[in-house]
Write a protein that holds these residues in place. Structure first.
Motif, PDB file in Angstrom:
ATOM      1  N   ALA A 246       0.825  -1.211   0.000  1.00  0.00           N
ATOM      2  CA  ALA A 246       0.000   0.000   0.000  1.00  0.00           C
ATOM      3  C   ALA A 246       0.857   1.258   0.000  1.00  0.00           C
ATOM      4  CB  ALA A 246      -0.907   0.002   1.222  1.00  0.00           C
ATOM      5  N   GLU A 247       0.298   2.280  -0.627  1.00  0.00           N
ATOM      6  CA  GLU A 247       0.934   3.603  -0.649  1.00  0.00           C
ATOM      7  C   GLU A 247      -0.211   4.606  -0.662  1.00  0.00           C
ATOM      8  OE1 GLU A 247       4.384   4.029  -0.567  1.00  0.00           O
ATOM      9  OE2 GLU A 247       3.682   6.063  -0.109  1.00  0.00           O
ATOM     10  N   GLY A 248      -0.660   5.022   0.545  1.00  0.00           N
ATOM     11  CA  GLY A 248      -1.804   5.931   0.612  1.00  0.00           C
ATOM     12  C   GLY A 248      -3.098   5.212   0.287  1.00  0.00           C
ATOM     13  N   ARG A 249      -3.920   5.809  -0.592  1.00  0.00           N
ATOM     14  CA  ARG A 249      -5.223   5.218  -0.893  1.00  0.00           C
ATOM     15  C   ARG A 249      -5.184   4.147  -1.975  1.00  0.00           C
ATOM     16  NH1 ARG A 249      -9.848   7.528   1.613  1.00  0.00           N
ATOM     17  NH2 ARG A 249     -10.909   5.850   0.497  1.00  0.00           N
ATOM     18  N   LEU A 255      -3.585  -8.153  -8.735  1.00  0.00           N
ATOM     19  CA  LEU A 255      -4.685  -7.765  -9.625  1.00  0.00           C
ATOM     20  C   LEU A 255      -4.421  -6.415 -10.283  1.00  0.00           C
ATOM     21  CD1 LEU A 255      -7.955  -8.684  -7.656  1.00  0.00           C
ATOM     22  CD2 LEU A 255      -6.593 -10.067  -9.219  1.00  0.00           C
ATOM     23  N   GLY A 256      -3.261  -5.839 -10.003  1.00  0.00           N
ATOM     24  CA  GLY A 256      -2.975  -4.504 -10.519  1.00  0.00           C
ATOM     25  C   GLY A 256      -3.150  -3.483  -9.408  1.00  0.00           C
ATOM     26  N   ARG A 257      -3.321  -2.227  -9.819  1.00  0.00           N
ATOM     27  CA  ARG A 257      -3.442  -1.148  -8.841  1.00  0.00           C
ATOM     28  C   ARG A 257      -4.868  -1.149  -8.278  1.00  0.00           C
ATOM     29  NH1 ARG A 257      -1.798   4.589  -7.980  1.00  0.00           N
ATOM     30  NH2 ARG A 257      -3.649   5.772  -8.605  1.00  0.00           N
ATOM     31  N   LEU A 258      -4.982  -1.210  -6.946  1.00  0.00           N
ATOM     32  CA  LEU A 258      -6.302  -1.265  -6.306  1.00  0.00           C
ATOM     33  C   LEU A 258      -6.525  -0.040  -5.440  1.00  0.00           C
ATOM     34  CD1 LEU A 258      -6.409  -4.973  -5.018  1.00  0.00           C
ATOM     35  CD2 LEU A 258      -7.525  -4.030  -7.066  1.00  0.00           C
ATOM     36  N   GLU A 259      -7.725   0.487  -5.488  1.00  0.00           N
ATOM     37  CA  GLU A 259      -8.096   1.561  -4.564  1.00  0.00           C
ATOM     38  C   GLU A 259      -8.403   0.928  -3.205  1.00  0.00           C
ATOM     39  OE1 GLU A 259     -11.560   3.789  -5.683  1.00  0.00           O
ATOM     40  OE2 GLU A 259     -11.411   5.048  -3.892  1.00  0.00           O
ATOM     41  N   LEU A 260      -8.029   1.612  -2.130  1.00  0.00           N
ATOM     42  CA  LEU A 260      -8.248   1.088  -0.780  1.00  0.00           C
ATOM     43  C   LEU A 260      -9.342   1.864  -0.066  1.00  0.00           C
ATOM     44  CD1 LEU A 260      -4.530   0.670   0.348  1.00  0.00           C
ATOM     45  CD2 LEU A 260      -6.005  -0.933  -0.881  1.00  0.00           C
ATOM     46  N   CYS A 264      -3.118   3.677   3.804  1.00  0.00           N
ATOM     47  CA  CYS A 264      -2.224   2.748   4.492  1.00  0.00           C
ATOM     48  C   CYS A 264      -0.857   2.822   3.846  1.00  0.00           C
ATOM     49  CB  CYS A 264      -2.686   1.321   4.275  1.00  0.00           C
ATOM     50  SG  CYS A 264      -3.766   0.712   5.489  1.00  0.00           S
ATOM     51  N   ARG A 265       0.130   2.218   4.514  1.00  0.00           N
ATOM     52  CA  ARG A 265       1.449   2.167   3.920  1.00  0.00           C
ATOM     53  C   ARG A 265       2.072   0.802   4.205  1.00  0.00           C
ATOM     54  NH1 ARG A 265       2.834   6.770   1.938  1.00  0.00           N
ATOM     55  NH2 ARG A 265       1.291   7.792   3.236  1.00  0.00           N
ATOM     56  N   GLY A 266       2.790   0.275   3.267  1.00  0.00           N
ATOM     57  CA  GLY A 266       3.514  -0.982   3.484  1.00  0.00           C
ATOM     58  C   GLY A 266       2.698  -2.219   3.124  1.00  0.00           C
ATOM     59  N   PRO A 331     -12.004  -4.564 -10.042  1.00  0.00           N
ATOM     60  CA  PRO A 331     -12.739  -4.306  -8.804  1.00  0.00           C
ATOM     61  C   PRO A 331     -13.871  -3.302  -9.022  1.00  0.00           C
ATOM     62  CG  PRO A 331     -10.561  -3.297  -8.735  1.00  0.00           C
ATOM     63  CD  PRO A 331     -10.646  -4.042 -10.026  1.00  0.00           C
ATOM     64  N   ARG A 332     -15.003  -3.567  -8.396  1.00  0.00           N
ATOM     65  CA  ARG A 332     -16.148  -2.642  -8.460  1.00  0.00           C
ATOM     66  C   ARG A 332     -16.201  -1.757  -7.227  1.00  0.00           C
ATOM     67  NH1 ARG A 332     -20.681  -6.063 -11.043  1.00  0.00           N
ATOM     68  NH2 ARG A 332     -22.035  -4.876  -9.696  1.00  0.00           N
ATOM     69  N   GLU A 333     -15.438  -2.112  -6.195  1.00  0.00           N
ATOM     70  CA  GLU A 333     -15.434  -1.382  -4.930  1.00  0.00           C
ATOM     71  C   GLU A 333     -13.983  -1.212  -4.496  1.00  0.00           C
ATOM     72  OE1 GLU A 333     -18.179  -0.527  -3.134  1.00  0.00           O
ATOM     73  OE2 GLU A 333     -19.687  -1.589  -4.338  1.00  0.00           O
ATOM     74  N   ALA A 334     -13.776  -0.276  -3.570  1.00  0.00           N
ATOM     75  CA  ALA A 334     -12.445  -0.163  -2.975  1.00  0.00           C
ATOM     76  C   ALA A 334     -12.174  -1.441  -2.178  1.00  0.00           C
ATOM     77  CB  ALA A 334     -12.391   1.056  -2.061  1.00  0.00           C
ATOM     78  N   ALA A 335     -10.934  -1.917  -2.223  1.00  0.00           N
ATOM     79  CA  ALA A 335     -10.560  -3.097  -1.437  1.00  0.00           C
ATOM     80  C   ALA A 335     -10.502  -2.702   0.042  1.00  0.00           C
ATOM     81  CB  ALA A 335      -9.217  -3.630  -1.907  1.00  0.00           C
ATOM     82  N   VAL A 336     -10.885  -3.643   0.908  1.00  0.00           N
ATOM     83  CA  VAL A 336     -10.931  -3.353   2.341  1.00  0.00           C
ATOM     84  C   VAL A 336      -9.648  -3.856   2.992  1.00  0.00           C
ATOM     85  CG1 VAL A 336     -12.212  -3.761   4.472  1.00  0.00           C
ATOM     86  CG2 VAL A 336     -13.438  -3.564   2.298  1.00  0.00           C
ATOM     87  N   VAL A 337      -8.973  -2.952   3.697  1.00  0.00           N
ATOM     88  CA  VAL A 337      -7.737  -3.344   4.381  1.00  0.00           C
ATOM     89  C   VAL A 337      -8.114  -4.141   5.630  1.00  0.00           C
ATOM     90  CG1 VAL A 337      -5.635  -2.502   5.492  1.00  0.00           C
ATOM     91  CG2 VAL A 337      -6.615  -1.241   3.545  1.00  0.00           C
TER      92      VAL A 337
END
Ligand code: ATP
Length: 348
Positions: A246-249, A255-260, A264-266, A331-337
């Motif tokens: 993770a790097e921010g949001r 799966l590629g670049r995911l919105e969170l 978060c970081r790391g 993804p249809r939604e942001a991934a949940v950390v």
């Protein structure tokens, strides 16, 4: 209405606690579900609230009154709490009316009958008032058991797997009826169940328990859509747990670049439910391969291999991909950390 503070119970010196440091409240008229796998301490928690077990430490308060505390243990019959258990044992030798009147011994006889009839009407079994328990269906017995518990107007009702003896069709209708009755009478309730669908549909809030502790508590929507641990994510339904950087949001993942869902970081572990992923035919990009398809009537679940992982994707019935098809997972939604990286939990 109910306040449980730091409740801990061991069944013997030196044994690990069966419940540990439990904290939760139940508001007036609220239904809370305790959900968790077998043996996680749900029934013990109910028995501690009811006073059938003595706590090693912690407090139980009902409307501010201390029922369980360091030097206090109010006996079960003086707590003003009602219970409905799994086998809802009605007295076999008493009629439906007799069963409901049984708990009203403190009232004069005429009021006893009037109150029993009132509650039988509330749960919709007035027609059967003169029948014996063995002349009722499981769902009807269930409602009589509830009527018997509601008759003395307890402030709180504890329900321990009360629907587990009913078949699937009867279970969901009885559940809806019981919920409506609790809401109509404004009774607070704590329900114990290991059935996630039951907890999601019956409760106003739910507490997910694991090994004697509450792992997450919130509304059904919060706990389902924003699980805070891999265990909660997996216990409430199928999900894909995805390690990512993770790097921010945003995070870089297989799966590629995911919105969170939050910054978060790391190294992180993400949860994306099968219905939160979409399949599109691939043309050149990083693609996976459809390796299985499960038809479920109103929808389809695909298994897609991508790299060394297999992902579950739920699509509506119109989306058709053949085995072996090359697909992209979107993804249809942001991934949940749900956690920092590390070994994945085995599926519960
Ligand atoms: P289930 O869904 O299977 O009913 P649960 O979450 O309700 O499980 P509990 O019945 O509270 O779990 O039991 C939690 C743990 O405490 C279990 O390991 C159980 O064996 C243990 N336990 C329960 N009652 C006692 C007892 N009276 N003496 C010793 N151990 C007990």
């Amino acid at each position: 209405m109910l306040q449980v503070t730091n409740l801990t119970k061991r069944f013997g010196p030196g044994l690990p606690p069966v419940v540990e440091g439990l904290e939760f409240t139940v508001a007036p008229g609220e239904i809370l579900a305790l959900l968790g796998p077998s043996g996680c301490g749900k029934t013990t928690t109910l028995r501690l609230i009811a006073g059938f077990e003595r706590a090693d430490s912690g407090e139980v308060r009902l409307q501010g009154h201390l029922l369980t505390g360091p030097h206090t243990h109010v006996p079960p019959e003086r707590r003003g709490i009602g219970f409905v258990f799994q086998d809802y044992a009605l007295f076999p030798h008493l009629s439906v009316l007799g069963n409901v009147m049984f708990g009203l011994a403190h009232l004069p006889p005429r009021e006893r009958k009037a109150r029993a009839l009132e509650v039988l009407d509330l749960v919709g079994v007035t027609l059967f008032k003169d029948r014996m328990p063995h002349e009722l269906s499981g769902g009807q017995q269930q409602r009589v058991a509830l009527a018997r518990t509601l008759a003395p107007a307890p402030r709180l009702i504890l329900l321990d797997e009360p629907f587990s003896n009913l078949d699937v069709a009867l279970r969901s209708t009885t559940r809806e009826e019981v919920r409506a009755i609790l809401k109509a009478s404004g009774t607070s309730a704590v329900l114990v169940t290991h059935d996630q669908e039951e907890a999601l549909s019956f409760a106003d809030r739910l507490a997910v328990m694991r090994s004697g502790r509450i792992e997450q508590i919130g509304t059904p929507e919060e706990v389902y859509h924003r699980p805070r641990t891999p265990f909660v994510a997996q216990f409430l339904g199928r999900t894909n747990l995805i390690p990512a950087q993770a790097e921010g949001r945003y995070a870089v993942s297989p799966l590629g670049r995911l919105e969170l869902d939050r910054a978060c970081r790391g190294q992180v572990l993400l949860s994306l439910r099968p219905e939160h992923l979409e399949l599109v035919p691939a043309n050149g990009e990083v693609s996976g391969e459809v390796i299985a398809r499960e038809f479920k009537g109103h929808d389809l679940t695909y298994r897609v291999r991508l790299g060394d992982a297999v992902y579950l994707v739920q699509t509506d019935y119109t989306k058709r991909f053949e085995l072996g098809a090359r697909v992209r997972l979107v993804p249809r939604e942001a991934a949940v950390v749900v956690g920092s990286g590390g070994p994945l939990d085995p599926e519960p």
